[in-house]
Design a protein around this motif. Structure first.
Motif, short mmCIF file in Angstrom:
data_model
loop_
_atom_site.label_atom_id
_atom_site.label_comp_id
_atom_site.label_asym_id
_atom_site.label_seq_id
_atom_site.Cartn_x
_atom_site.Cartn_y
_atom_site.Cartn_z
N GLU A 192 0.79 -1.20 -0.33
CA GLU A 192 0.17 0.10 0.40
C GLU A 192 1.00 1.49 0.28
O GLU A 192 1.43 1.36 0.85
N ASP B 153 -7.91 0.24 -3.43
CA ASP B 153 -7.55 2.27 -2.56
C ASP B 153 -8.40 0.12 -1.24
O ASP B 153 -8.43 -0.95 -1.34
N GLU B 154 -8.34 0.76 -0.13
CA GLU B 154 -8.37 0.17 1.22
C GLU B 154 -9.98 -0.14 0.92
O GLU B 154 -10.17 -1.41 2.05
N GLN C 204 -10.19 6.60 6.94
CA GLN C 204 -9.02 5.84 7.64
C GLN C 204 -9.21 6.24 8.69
O GLN C 204 -7.88 7.47 9.38
#
Length: 220
Positions: free
Chosen positions: A23, A49-50, A184
């Motif tokens: 990441e 993405d996450e 996040q």
């Protein structure tokens, strides 16, 4: 936001394999992605993405451009206080952020007569902060969340279980709001003296002094 890159690589002799990056901050991912495309030996490049959403290079560039005018580099401080004699609470919230090349500080507090403990007031103070992030249109960004409540920080980061039903309910509300915003969180537990600004706002709310102010921070 962080991005993973997955790509198929083909050698001049036709051998193929698949690579996946760790990441990366989106700006770094964009630089690497553009370099990969310049090699002319990559195909089926995927940017994830996450939240397992996929992005194109164009979308990543648009996202970075949007950061120039939207709030980013955000740190949230929260604190809650509870007066046993009056069964009233004070909530304190401080948000530091950058926008359009400038730095800002938002201060907000609020009283409450619906909470039953100091721990619940701490949770409510953090939820107040998330409501302010929503008003700032903060979304899909990492946010540092700082507080001096061991209960709240350790329960939200998964180190402690939330055994009391009312606190468990608050933890769920916090998680739901974070997911809704795509934020996040990075939780940080600090000593009370390092959370003095939010603590002062909570005390002022208990004393009937309500504050809502945003100020620009000048470089020293």
């Amino acid at each position: 936001m962080k991005i993973r890159i997955e790509w198929n690589y083909k050698t001049p002799k036709g051998l193929e394999t698949v690579f996946q990056s760790e990441e990366l901050p989106i700006a770094h991912a964009l630089l690497i992605a553009e370099d990969l495309e310049r090699t002319k030996r990559t195909k089926k490049v995927v940017y994830t993405d996450e939240h397992d959403s996929t992005w194109t290079i164009k979308e990543m560039k648009q996202y970075l451009k949007g950061l120039e005018t939207e709030p980013h580099n955000i740190t949230v401080y929260f604190d809650g206080g509870f007066d046993v004699e009056t069964s009233s609470s004070g909530l304190g919230c401080v948000i530091y952020y950058e926008q359009s090349g400038k730095s800002y500080r938002l201060r907000r507090n609020a009283p409450s007569s619906e909470l039953i403990s100091n721990n619940e007031a701490e949770y409510a103070a953090l939820y107040l902060c998330l409501q302010e992030l929503e008003l700032l249109n903060v979304h899909h960004l990492p946010v540092k969340i700082v507080g001096d409540s061991q209960v709240v920080i350790n329960q939200l980061n998964g180190e402690w279980p939330a055994l009391e039903s009312n606190l468990s309910s608050w933890a769920d509300r916090i998680d739901d709001k974070l997911n809704e915003l795509g934020v996040q969180p990075e939780y940080k537990l600090v000593p009370r003296k390092s959370n003095a600004e939010a603590d002062r706002l909570a005390t002022q709310a208990l004393n009937g002094v309500e504050i809502l102010a945003t100020s620009e921070l000048k470089a020293e």
